[in-house]
Design a protein around this motif. Structure first.
Motif, PDB file in Angstrom:
ATOM      1  N   TRP A  11      22.558  66.574  18.716  1.00 36.84           N
ATOM      2  CA  TRP A  11      23.486  67.868  17.925  1.00 36.84           C
ATOM      3  C   TRP A  11      23.235  66.512  17.159  1.00 36.84           C
ATOM      4  O   TRP A  11      23.316  65.201  16.936  1.00 36.84           O
ATOM      5  CB  TRP A  11      24.842  67.452  18.327  1.00 36.84           C
ATOM      6  CG  TRP A  11      25.313  69.171  18.856  1.00 36.84           C
ATOM      7  CD1 TRP A  11      24.901  70.199  19.470  1.00 36.84           C
ATOM      8  CD2 TRP A  11      27.372  68.576  19.205  1.00 36.84           C
ATOM      9  NE1 TRP A  11      26.071  70.544  19.965  1.00 36.84           N
ATOM     10  CE2 TRP A  11      27.079  70.115  19.591  1.00 36.84           C
ATOM     11  CE3 TRP A  11      28.279  67.743  18.906  1.00 36.84           C
ATOM     12  CZ2 TRP A  11      28.707  70.567  20.274  1.00 36.84           C
ATOM     13  CZ3 TRP A  11      29.038  68.865  19.331  1.00 36.84           C
ATOM     14  CH2 TRP A  11      29.875  69.418  19.997  1.00 36.84           C
ATOM     15  N   THR A  12      21.759  67.009  16.430  1.00 36.71           N
ATOM     16  CA  THR A  12      20.974  65.787  15.022  1.00 36.71           C
ATOM     17  C   THR A  12      21.855  65.945  14.287  1.00 36.71           C
ATOM     18  O   THR A  12      23.139  66.673  14.288  1.00 36.71           O
ATOM     19  CB  THR A  12      20.030  66.946  14.741  1.00 36.71           C
ATOM     20  OG1 THR A  12      20.149  67.821  13.461  1.00 36.71           O
ATOM     21  CG2 THR A  12      18.440  67.164  16.291  1.00 36.71           C
ATOM     22  N   VAL A  13      21.920  64.712  13.297  1.00 40.91           N
ATOM     23  CA  VAL A  13      21.899  64.663  12.130  1.00 40.91           C
ATOM     24  C   VAL A  13      22.417  65.680  10.681  1.00 40.91           C
ATOM     25  O   VAL A  13      23.285  66.753  10.435  1.00 40.91           O
ATOM     26  CB  VAL A  13      22.241  63.049  11.223  1.00 40.91           C
ATOM     27  CG1 VAL A  13      22.804  63.330  10.118  1.00 40.91           C
ATOM     28  CG2 VAL A  13      22.334  62.240  12.392  1.00 40.91           C
ATOM     29  N   PRO A  14      21.417  66.245  10.675  1.00 37.92           N
ATOM     30  CA  PRO A  14      21.872  67.043   9.930  1.00 37.92           C
ATOM     31  C   PRO A  14      22.086  68.588  10.206  1.00 37.92           C
ATOM     32  O   PRO A  14      23.536  69.408   9.131  1.00 37.92           O
ATOM     33  CB  PRO A  14      20.229  68.299   9.721  1.00 37.92           C
ATOM     34  CG  PRO A  14      19.059  67.045  10.076  1.00 37.92           C
ATOM     35  CD  PRO A  14      20.254  66.138  10.923  1.00 37.92           C
ATOM     36  N   ALA A  15      22.222  68.936  11.598  1.00 37.08           N
ATOM     37  CA  ALA A  15      23.467  70.098  12.630  1.00 37.08           C
ATOM     38  C   ALA A  15      24.416  69.673  11.954  1.00 37.08           C
ATOM     39  O   ALA A  15      25.073  70.969  11.748  1.00 37.08           O
ATOM     40  CB  ALA A  15      22.677  70.514  13.896  1.00 37.08           C
ATOM     41  N   LEU A  16      25.317  68.639  12.348  1.00 36.80           N
ATOM     42  CA  LEU A  16      26.260  67.947  12.828  1.00 36.80           C
ATOM     43  C   LEU A  16      27.072  68.090  11.581  1.00 36.80           C
ATOM     44  O   LEU A  16      28.250  68.543  10.714  1.00 36.80           O
ATOM     45  CB  LEU A  16      26.536  66.625  12.376  1.00 36.80           C
ATOM     46  CG  LEU A  16      26.692  67.134  14.482  1.00 36.80           C
ATOM     47  CD1 LEU A  16      26.319  64.966  14.869  1.00 36.80           C
ATOM     48  CD2 LEU A  16      27.736  67.511  15.465  1.00 36.80           C
TER      49      LEU A  16
END
Length: 306
Positions: A248-253
């Protein structure tokens, strides 16, 4: 320079008897000749809940006095009056008490005659995370630190413990989801996280309170510090399985948080994914420097999942 007159610890008031509060109370009662009191809401004292009744019976068996008080509904003046007469005040009332409660308790502590205050900051390093993080409640924790640092009458200690170890395995948090045979990395597989069990936090807090050289500072503890890759490897090895690994990448979260901005789990995921102030070297912690054994993630799995 720390003061040369460390606060006495003859008379301790603990706020709250939840999971963390009870862990702290048990350890204080076990190792201390001090008088221990816990502040509980009046509704808890007269509750018909079996769990709350059991808590009251345990407190009685431990020889812990009970002080009725309500951090949310009582005024700062009322709380300050209750806190006066105690040497050390330890707050185990977390964010569930609602926004504004941490500052209210800090102001009441400074208004009271208490000699030392340990605020509820059993978690991440708010100084490193800074203001404006995805978890908006963290800014209040920085306000509390500023309030304590800007005065000299009341001594203070902040105990940074990282996340509760069990939270990694909480299905609603989504990191280790055994029902889906999945481990999800917050940020990246190389992002690290520090965790400590409530039981270890209780033991370490009780120990820290009686070390006179620890004054007006942040004390770091850790049950374990590991990357999400190490976490997934540990789950595979100990549970004899091969988990699906999802990053779960930072942009997705952050996008998830925009879609549901009031969701606490999404706020925490976004903060931990950024990897700032959420992990520190276990070798440089209070417990490691004093060779105090703490529960690792592998040991927690062996104790709870095998």
């Amino acid at each position: 320079m720390p003061p040369h007159n460390p606060a006495k610890t003859d008379n301790i008031l603990v706020l709250g008897a939840g999971e963390l509060g009870m862990a702290v109370l048990r350890e204080l009662a076990a190792r201390s000749a001090a008088s221990i009191t816990v502040m509980l809401r009046p509704s808890t004292l007269y509750s018909v809940s079996a769990d709350k009744h059991q808590t009251l019976l345990e407190l009685q068996a431990l020889g812990i006095e009970v002080l009725p008080g309500d951090a949310v509904n009582d005024s700062e003046d009322q709380l300050a009056a209750m806190f006066s007469g105690f040497d050390t005040l330890v707050s185990c009332l977390g964010f569930v008490a609602g926004a504004g409660t941490q500052l209210k308790l800090a102001r009441a502590a400074l208004q009271s005659d208490v000699k030392r205050y340990v605020p509820w900051q059993f978690g991440v390093d708010y100084d490193v995370i800074g203001r404006g993080s995805p978890q908006d409640l963290f800014d209040e924790q920085l306000d509390v630190r500023q309030l304590l640092r800007n005065q000299s009458r009341v001594q203070w200690l902040i105990i940074s413990t990282g996340m509760f170890t069990s939270f990694l395995f909480e299905p609603s948090f989504g990191v280790v989801d055994l029902s889906q045979n999945t481990v999800r990395a917050l940020g990246s597989w190389d992002t690290a996280v520090t965790v400590t069990t409530p039981e270890d936090i209780g033991r370490l807090t009780a120990s820290i309170l009686f070390e006179p050289t620890l004054v007006n500072q942040v004390v770091y503890t850790a049950g374990d510090t590991l990357t999400y890759r190490q976490l997934a490897d540990t789950v595979d090895r100990l549970l004899d399985r091969t988990v699906e690994r999802v990053e779960w990448t930072v942009p997705a979260l952050k996008a998830d948080l925009v879609a549901a901005p009031s969701d606490p789990a999404r706020k925490y995921r976004a903060v931990f994914a950024q990897g700032k102030g959420v992990a520190w070297d276990k070798a440089r912690t209070y417990n490691a420097e004093r060779q105090i054994e703490t529960t690792t993630v592998a040991q927690w799995i062996e104790q709870h999942l095998l």
